[in-house]
Motif scaffolding. Structure first.
Motif, short mmCIF file in Angstrom:
data_model
loop_
_atom_site.label_atom_id
_atom_site.label_comp_id
_atom_site.label_asym_id
_atom_site.label_seq_id
_atom_site.Cartn_x
_atom_site.Cartn_y
_atom_site.Cartn_z
N ARG A 1 0.83 -1.20 0.00
CA ARG A 1 0.00 0.00 0.00
C ARG A 1 0.88 1.26 0.00
O ARG A 1 0.90 2.04 0.96
N LEU A 2 1.56 1.47 -1.10
CA LEU A 2 2.43 2.64 -1.20
C LEU A 2 1.62 3.92 -1.13
O LEU A 2 2.13 4.95 -0.64
N ASP A 3 0.38 3.89 -1.60
CA ASP A 3 -0.45 5.08 -1.56
C ASP A 3 -0.71 5.56 -0.14
O ASP A 3 -0.83 6.76 0.11
N VAL A 4 -0.78 4.61 0.80
CA VAL A 4 -1.02 4.94 2.20
C VAL A 4 0.29 5.24 2.92
O VAL A 4 0.39 6.22 3.68
N LEU A 5 1.30 4.42 2.69
CA LEU A 5 2.53 4.51 3.47
C LEU A 5 3.48 5.60 3.00
O LEU A 5 4.21 6.16 3.82
N ARG A 6 3.46 5.91 1.72
CA ARG A 6 4.40 6.92 1.23
C ARG A 6 4.25 8.26 1.95
O ARG A 6 5.25 8.81 2.44
N PRO A 7 3.05 8.85 2.06
CA PRO A 7 2.96 10.15 2.74
C PRO A 7 3.35 10.09 4.21
O PRO A 7 3.89 11.06 4.75
N ILE A 8 3.10 8.96 4.87
CA ILE A 8 3.50 8.83 6.27
C ILE A 8 5.02 8.83 6.37
O ILE A 8 5.61 9.51 7.22
N MET A 9 5.67 8.06 5.50
CA MET A 9 7.13 7.99 5.52
C MET A 9 7.75 9.31 5.06
O MET A 9 8.81 9.71 5.56
N GLU A 10 7.09 10.02 4.17
CA GLU A 10 7.59 11.34 3.79
C GLU A 10 7.63 12.26 5.00
O GLU A 10 8.61 12.99 5.21
N ARG A 11 6.57 12.25 5.80
CA ARG A 11 6.55 13.11 6.99
C ARG A 11 7.63 12.69 7.98
O ARG A 11 8.25 13.55 8.63
N ARG A 12 7.86 11.40 8.11
CA ARG A 12 8.90 10.94 9.04
C ARG A 12 10.29 11.36 8.55
O ARG A 12 11.13 11.81 9.36
N PHE A 13 10.53 11.23 7.26
CA PHE A 13 11.83 11.62 6.74
C PHE A 13 12.00 13.13 6.75
O PHE A 13 13.11 13.63 6.91
N ASP A 14 10.90 13.87 6.57
CA ASP A 14 10.96 15.32 6.75
C ASP A 14 11.43 15.66 8.16
O ASP A 14 12.22 16.58 8.37
N MET A 15 10.92 14.92 9.14
CA MET A 15 11.34 15.13 10.53
C MET A 15 12.84 14.91 10.67
O MET A 15 13.54 15.72 11.32
N CYS A 16 13.35 13.84 10.08
CA CYS A 16 14.79 13.56 10.16
C CYS A 16 15.59 14.71 9.56
O CYS A 16 16.59 15.16 10.13
N ARG A 17 15.14 15.19 8.41
CA ARG A 17 15.85 16.30 7.75
C ARG A 17 15.78 17.56 8.60
O ARG A 17 16.79 18.26 8.79
N GLU A 18 14.61 17.86 9.13
CA GLU A 18 14.43 19.10 9.90
C GLU A 18 15.24 19.08 11.20
O GLU A 18 15.63 20.13 11.70
N LYS A 19 15.48 17.89 11.74
CA LYS A 19 16.30 17.79 12.94
C LYS A 19 17.79 17.81 12.63
O LYS A 19 18.61 17.85 13.56
N GLY A 20 18.14 17.79 11.35
CA GLY A 20 19.54 17.93 10.97
C GLY A 20 20.31 16.63 10.79
O GLY A 20 21.54 16.66 10.68
N PHE A 21 19.61 15.50 10.75
CA PHE A 21 20.30 14.22 10.56
C PHE A 21 21.00 14.17 9.20
O PHE A 21 20.59 14.83 8.25
N ASP A 22 22.03 13.34 9.13
CA ASP A 22 22.78 13.15 7.89
C ASP A 22 22.27 11.97 7.07
O ASP A 22 22.50 11.92 5.86
N ALA A 23 21.59 11.04 7.71
CA ALA A 23 21.20 9.80 7.04
C ALA A 23 20.02 9.17 7.76
O ALA A 23 19.63 9.61 8.85
N VAL A 24 19.47 8.14 7.13
CA VAL A 24 18.34 7.41 7.69
C VAL A 24 18.67 5.92 7.74
O VAL A 24 19.26 5.37 6.80
N GLU A 25 18.30 5.29 8.85
CA GLU A 25 18.33 3.82 8.93
C GLU A 25 16.88 3.33 8.95
O GLU A 25 16.23 3.33 9.99
N PRO A 26 16.32 2.94 7.80
CA PRO A 26 14.95 2.42 7.78
C PRO A 26 14.92 0.96 8.19
O PRO A 26 15.55 0.10 7.56
#
Length: 267
Positions: free
Chosen positions: A125-150
């Motif tokens: 269900r990419l249609d459901v999960l993509r926007p949720i993960m976008e918001r989570r990765f936005d959080m990582c970026r806004e906090k200044g992280f260099d990378a993500v461990e999914p």
């Protein structure tokens, strides 16, 4: 047609505003250039702490910490000490204790993954999960992280409650890598050893648990050969049982407790 003074500047500003609104028109911005991303090389020592707010006591160049539990100030403090910081985010399972847990509809929640308060997600269900993960990765970026461990990107090999295939997993994992890259973040492939050949080009490093215990560490050599770090931990094996092979393969290895607190025993 010639324009009045100031009209060209106005048009340029309008174009910029329209570009900024591209997401609302169903379009997404292109990924950030790859040369701007952090590219961790093999052999970097690291600390992995997921039991709450980070304790910056390990003298290592890389920290992998929980994206929700740590603030922008925590990340900035690590940066002042010369560290690179990875944002841990669970992308394959719903977690009851996260602040965005209500964003996940019941239709995408599967069986428990063995951890209290967690359930596998229907990654089809990419249609459901993509926007949720976008918001989570936005959080990582806004906090200044260099990378993500999914985390938990190998649901297709588990009893999730959904008929997931290897193809489903590849589509989901590539989407996750793309979401990170579009935000200028590096991204690591967590476990999922069978799909390394198909995913190596999409991920900037690897994170692995217990490859020594299961005799699988050599399967991570494509990352090392590509100049990409492999951050590796063992829980049950003693250092004397795996460190020699880790050094030979070029892995960044250590022993940790399963709760991933501050304690570490590096090779």
């Amino acid at each position: 047609m010639r324009t009045r003074p100031g009209t060209l500047a106005t048009l340029l500003l309008a174009a910029a505003l329209l570009a900024g609104c591209a997401r609302t028109e169903g379009r997404t911005a292109p990924p950030e250039p790859a040369d701007r991303r952090w590219r961790p090389a093999p052999g970097l020592a690291w600390q992995w702490q997921l039991d709450g707010r980070v304790t910056p006591s390990a003298d290592v160049p890389v920290y992998d910490i929980d994206g929700f539990e740590n603030s922008r100030d925590d990340v900035a403090r690590l940066h002042r000490d010369g560290r690179k910081v990875i944002c841990y985010i669970n992308v394959g399972a719903w977690e009851r204790f996260r602040p965005d847990q209500a964003d996940f509809p019941a239709s995408v929640l599967g069986r428990t993954n063995g951890w209290e308060g967690e359930r596998w997600l229907d990654i089809r269900r990419l249609d459901v999960l993509r926007p949720i993960m976008e918001r989570r990765f936005d959080m990582c970026r806004e906090k200044g992280f260099d990378a993500v461990e999914p985390d938990l990107v190998e649901g297709y090999g588990n009893d999730t409650g959904f008929p997931l295939t290897a193809g489903d997993q590849l589509r989901f994992n590539r989407m996750i890598a793309d979401l990170a890259h579009r935000r200028g973040l590096s991204v690591g492939l967590k476990n999922d050893l069978p799909q390394i050949p198909q995913l190596l080009a999409h991920f900037d490093f690897a994170v692995n648990e217990e490859c020594a215990q299961y005799g699988e560490c050599a399967r991570l050599t494509p990352f090392i050969e590509a100049g990409k770090a492999v951050f590796h931990v063992e829980y049950k094996e003693k250092n004397s049982a795996f460190c020699a092979e880790s050094r030979r393969l070029g892995l960044s290895s250590m022993r940790k407790r399963l709760d991933l607190d501050v304690w570490r025993q590096p090779c």
